[in-house]
Design a protein around this motif. Structure first.
Motif, mmCIF file in Angstrom:
data_model
loop_
_atom_site.group_PDB
_atom_site.id
_atom_site.type_symbol
_atom_site.label_atom_id
_atom_site.label_comp_id
_atom_site.label_asym_id
_atom_site.label_seq_id
_atom_site.Cartn_x
_atom_site.Cartn_y
_atom_site.Cartn_z
ATOM 1 N N TYR A 268 13.801 60.362 36.497
ATOM 2 C CA TYR A 268 12.591 59.617 36.157
ATOM 3 C C TYR A 268 12.745 59.142 34.712
ATOM 4 O O TYR A 268 13.028 59.946 33.814
ATOM 5 C CB TYR A 268 11.347 60.492 36.294
ATOM 6 C CG TYR A 268 11.143 61.030 37.686
ATOM 7 C CD1 TYR A 268 10.277 60.407 38.575
ATOM 8 C CD2 TYR A 268 11.829 62.176 38.117
ATOM 9 C CE1 TYR A 268 10.089 60.903 39.864
ATOM 10 C CE2 TYR A 268 11.642 62.685 39.395
ATOM 11 C CZ TYR A 268 10.782 62.036 40.268
ATOM 12 O OH TYR A 268 10.606 62.527 41.539
ATOM 13 N N VAL B 223 -1.810 58.064 36.026
ATOM 14 C CA VAL B 223 -1.760 58.042 34.566
ATOM 15 C C VAL B 223 -3.108 58.484 34.007
ATOM 16 O O VAL B 223 -4.166 57.981 34.412
ATOM 17 C CB VAL B 223 -1.408 56.637 34.046
ATOM 18 C CG1 VAL B 223 -1.348 56.626 32.526
ATOM 19 C CG2 VAL B 223 -0.086 56.177 34.638
ATOM 20 N N VAL C 209 1.793 61.014 32.431
ATOM 21 C CA VAL C 209 2.241 60.214 33.576
ATOM 22 C C VAL C 209 2.791 61.172 34.624
ATOM 23 O O VAL C 209 3.698 61.963 34.352
ATOM 24 C CB VAL C 209 3.326 59.200 33.166
ATOM 25 C CG1 VAL C 209 3.724 58.338 34.373
ATOM 26 C CG2 VAL C 209 2.843 58.318 32.031
ATOM 27 N N ASP C 210 2.243 61.065 35.835
ATOM 28 C CA ASP C 210 2.678 61.894 36.952
ATOM 29 C C ASP C 210 3.255 60.973 38.031
ATOM 30 O O ASP C 210 2.529 60.214 38.671
ATOM 31 C CB ASP C 210 1.500 62.682 37.508
ATOM 32 C CG ASP C 210 1.910 63.636 38.636
ATOM 33 O OD1 ASP C 210 3.088 63.614 39.026
ATOM 34 O OD2 ASP C 210 1.034 64.389 39.114
ATOM 35 N N ALA C 211 4.576 61.027 38.213
ATOM 36 C CA ALA C 211 5.253 60.188 39.201
ATOM 37 C C ALA C 211 5.666 60.977 40.437
ATOM 38 O O ALA C 211 6.528 60.537 41.210
ATOM 39 C CB ALA C 211 6.482 59.530 38.567
ATOM 40 N N SER D 133 5.797 59.428 43.997
ATOM 41 C CA SER D 133 6.757 58.365 44.298
ATOM 42 C C SER D 133 7.476 58.661 45.603
ATOM 43 O O SER D 133 7.778 59.818 45.921
ATOM 44 C CB SER D 133 7.773 58.226 43.164
ATOM 45 O OG SER D 133 7.130 57.837 41.959
ATOM 46 N N THR E 61 7.570 53.097 34.209
ATOM 47 C CA THR E 61 8.135 54.263 34.876
ATOM 48 C C THR E 61 9.168 53.796 35.892
ATOM 49 O O THR E 61 8.864 52.959 36.753
ATOM 50 C CB THR E 61 7.034 55.068 35.599
ATOM 51 O OG1 THR E 61 6.039 55.446 34.646
ATOM 52 C CG2 THR E 61 7.612 56.303 36.255
ATOM 53 N N ALA F 197 8.212 53.560 43.204
ATOM 54 C CA ALA F 197 7.599 54.256 42.076
ATOM 55 C C ALA F 197 6.078 54.224 42.211
ATOM 56 O O ALA F 197 5.475 53.163 42.332
ATOM 57 C CB ALA F 197 8.029 53.622 40.763
ATOM 58 N N PHE G 297 10.814 57.159 31.584
ATOM 59 C CA PHE G 297 9.505 56.729 31.098
ATOM 60 C C PHE G 297 9.700 55.988 29.781
ATOM 61 O O PHE G 297 10.237 56.541 28.820
ATOM 62 C CB PHE G 297 8.585 57.936 30.885
ATOM 63 C CG PHE G 297 8.417 58.793 32.114
ATOM 64 C CD1 PHE G 297 7.447 58.489 33.055
ATOM 65 C CD2 PHE G 297 9.237 59.898 32.331
ATOM 66 C CE1 PHE G 297 7.286 59.282 34.188
ATOM 67 C CE2 PHE G 297 9.083 60.703 33.450
ATOM 68 C CZ PHE G 297 8.119 60.387 34.384
ATOM 69 N N THR H 295 2.535 56.142 40.382
ATOM 70 C CA THR H 295 2.158 56.958 39.217
ATOM 71 C C THR H 295 0.658 57.233 39.197
ATOM 72 O O THR H 295 -0.156 56.437 39.668
ATOM 73 C CB THR H 295 2.536 56.242 37.902
ATOM 74 O OG1 THR H 295 1.934 54.937 37.893
ATOM 75 C CG2 THR H 295 4.033 56.125 37.749
ATOM 76 N N PRO I 63 9.104 64.758 37.333
ATOM 77 C CA PRO I 63 8.271 63.558 37.455
ATOM 78 C C PRO I 63 7.039 63.572 36.549
ATOM 79 O O PRO I 63 6.283 62.599 36.539
ATOM 80 C CB PRO I 63 7.834 63.601 38.924
ATOM 81 C CG PRO I 63 7.776 65.047 39.246
ATOM 82 C CD PRO I 63 8.889 65.685 38.470
ATOM 83 N N ASP J 298 2.226 50.378 33.954
ATOM 84 C CA ASP J 298 0.805 50.691 33.815
ATOM 85 C C ASP J 298 0.331 50.321 32.414
ATOM 86 O O ASP J 298 1.063 50.492 31.429
ATOM 87 C CB ASP J 298 0.563 52.183 34.044
ATOM 88 C CG ASP J 298 0.857 52.604 35.468
ATOM 89 O OD1 ASP J 298 0.070 52.251 36.347
ATOM 90 O OD2 ASP J 298 1.898 53.263 35.691
#
Length: 535
Positions: free
Chosen positions: A464, A438, A449-451, A454, A495, A434, A466, A436, A479, A509
């Protein structure tokens, strides 16, 4: 804004303290617990054994404990050898346990526990130090005994094993830690001991690596016992010793390394299953099957650098050890296959021994008719997806409890119903990671939040999840997500990314949505990352 926040924390702390007080009062009144605390000013061996007036010695509590009761051992050094005088029942065992924290131990050359002729007894988290000529745990003619955790440290002059089982049946040892010295052994199970499972035992004797002194990390002399998921280091006789009468022993998922003696020695026992073990850097044979041994199976093991290959602690001993040796009557029907043995170099002429003659893999196949699927490779990737899941003693999980996993990039060349099981005690698993980015907006009290960065494991990420720290949790296939908080504050965002095979990874985070002061807010600072398999 900050003052109410601090006030809220303070109120929580007061509330928590009140709750602990209530819990402690209820705990003290529990009639099923007898308390021992040598350091208490109010302790008395003639007292009731309550939290407020505990016993001073463990023996005083042992004298009156009955089925369904627990003796909790608190802070203090107890120079006692405690004998458990009666049994529990299957529904209401007698339990002795050390408190989860604080300085508490049984100490001295005769310190420890004796269980003789009893059943349904549990010993939890015991700490025994400096035991000498008698075992720290001496269990005789007993059944349904459970050892849960604990540590047992031998004195340097010890002559007895740390744990000795004599005539013990239907019992279990879970994760005891043993530290030994020359002259003493780790776990000893006599010829009348049967139906015992030793799981996740750690037996270490780093001082025993320079001479063959006959000590054993785990010694199994009786039939029908199981040694799994354990670690053995050192010991001059053998890491794991299976005696002539120990028929039907299972030795699986263990790691045996460093030491002057053999790694795993089956000395005359019938029907032993030696499966999925790692044996490394022993001075003599990594695995040795000899004597009158019959119908022994040696499969899925990884053997590396055994047999006096320059290790300094092997000085003074024989120099002709091999990775796998089969001798005497054992050459008649021992099954050896799906092992991975590497003897310091490719195409070694002494990786195997067939009745005393060292030889390479090709010659061993010709002489024995065995090892058709053995490998001579030294890299961990060579162990993957190639074990025999029908081998006697094969475990559905590895030594850490992970289920077997299929690496799609590795061909499945194993046998049995699970063709992707790995050789050795550790199953290789690659979970997603994972990652991220943020972004917080204090004006709108939102966080994005952008994952999408990953990294997948063996299979693509399919979901995903959250968790925003305010009670709101959302699972989706995208994501990217934006969340609005109802009020400013500091929050942690968890996340979790999950792959199509159920493997997942999490990242936490810290989000600061409080108004700016003289310092810029901390946005998206990672606290930790971890990876798990779904239960």
């Amino acid at each position: 804004m900050r003052t109410p926040f601090r006030a809220g924390i303070t109120a929580l702390a007061v509330t928590s303290g009140a709750l602990f007080g209530i819990a402690a009062a209820a705990h003290a009144a529990d009639p099923t617990i007898l308390y021992v605390q040598a350091t208490s000013a109010s302790c008395s061996d003639g007292g009731p054994g309550t939290a407020t007036q505990p016993f001073c010695t463990i023996g005083a509590a042992a004298a009156i404990v009955t089925a369904g009761q627990t003796v909790e051992i608190g802070t203090g050094t107890y120079r006692e050898r405690v004998t458990v005088p009666r049994s529990g029942t299957s529904e209401q065992p007698i339990t002795f346990r050390m408190a989860p924290a604080g300085g508490r131990e049984l100490a001295g050359p005769t310190a420890g526990f004796v269980i003789d002729g009893q059943h349904d007894i549990r010993l939890e988290r015991l700490q025994v130090t400096r035991s000498g000529d008698v075992p720290a745990l001496d269990i005789r003619d007993s059944s349904a005994i459970t050892i849960q955790g604990g540590s047992f440290w031998l004195d340097e002059t010890a002559t007895a094993p740390a744990i000795r089982l004599v005539g013990v049946t239907a019992s279990r040892l879970n994760a005891p830690f043993i530290n030994g010295w020359p002259g003493g052994g780790g776990l000893s199970m006599d010829v009348a001991t049967t139906g015992v499972v030793a799981n996740t035992v750690t037996a270490r004797a780093p001082g025993l690596t320079r001479a063959v002194d006959g000590s054993f990390g785990i010694e199994v002399a009786g039939p029908g016992n199981t040694i799994i998921n354990s670690i053995v280091q050192g010991y001059g006789g053998a890491g794991i010793m299976i005696g002539p009468d120990a028929a039907g022993t299972v030795v699986a998922n263990n790691w045996v390394y460093m030491g002057a003696g053999y790694g795993i020695h089956n000395h005359g026992a019938a029907g032993t299953a030696i499966t999925n073990n790692l044996v490394r850097s022993r001075c003599l044979d990594g695995i040795r099957v000899d004597g009158a041994s019959s119908t022994v199976s040696v499969q899925n093991n990884v053997l590396v650098a055994n047999g006096h290959l320059g290790q300094t602690y092997c000085q003074g001993g024989p120099t002709d050890g091999v990775e796998l040796g089969i001798y005497d009557d054992a050459i008649g029907d021992t099954v050896a296959d799906y092992n991975d043995a590497y003897h310091s170099q490719a195409n070694s002429p002494s990786v195997y021994s067939w009745n005393g003659t060292p030889m390479g893999l090709a010659a061993f196949r010709t002489a024995s008719g065995q090892a058709a699927n053995d490998k001579e490779a030294g890299l961990s990737k060579d162990h993957q997806d190639s074990a025999n899941s029908e081998a006697p003693g094969y475990q559905a999980t590895d030594r850490s409890g992970k289920a077997r996993a299929d690496d799609p990039s590795v061909p499945n060349t194993g046998a049995g119903p699970v063709t992707y099981a790995d050789r050795g005690p550790i199953e290789t698993v690659r979970a997603p990671t994972a990652l991220t980015i943020v972004t917080a907006n204090i004006t709108t009290s939102t966080v994005t939040v952008d994952a999408s960065t990953s990294q997948p494991g063996w299979l693509p990420i399919t979901s995903y999840t959250f968790s925003f720290g305010d009670g709101k949790t959302i699972t989706q296939t995208s994501p990217l997500i934006t969340h609005r908080y109802k009020r400013p504050g500091k929050y942690t965002v968890l996340t979790t990314v999950t792959a199509d095979d159920g493997l997942y990874s999490s990242r936490t985070d810290l989000i600061n949505l409080l108004p700016w002061t003289s310092k810029r807010p901390t946005l998206g600072r990672p606290l930790k990352a971890s990876a798990y398999r779904e239960p």
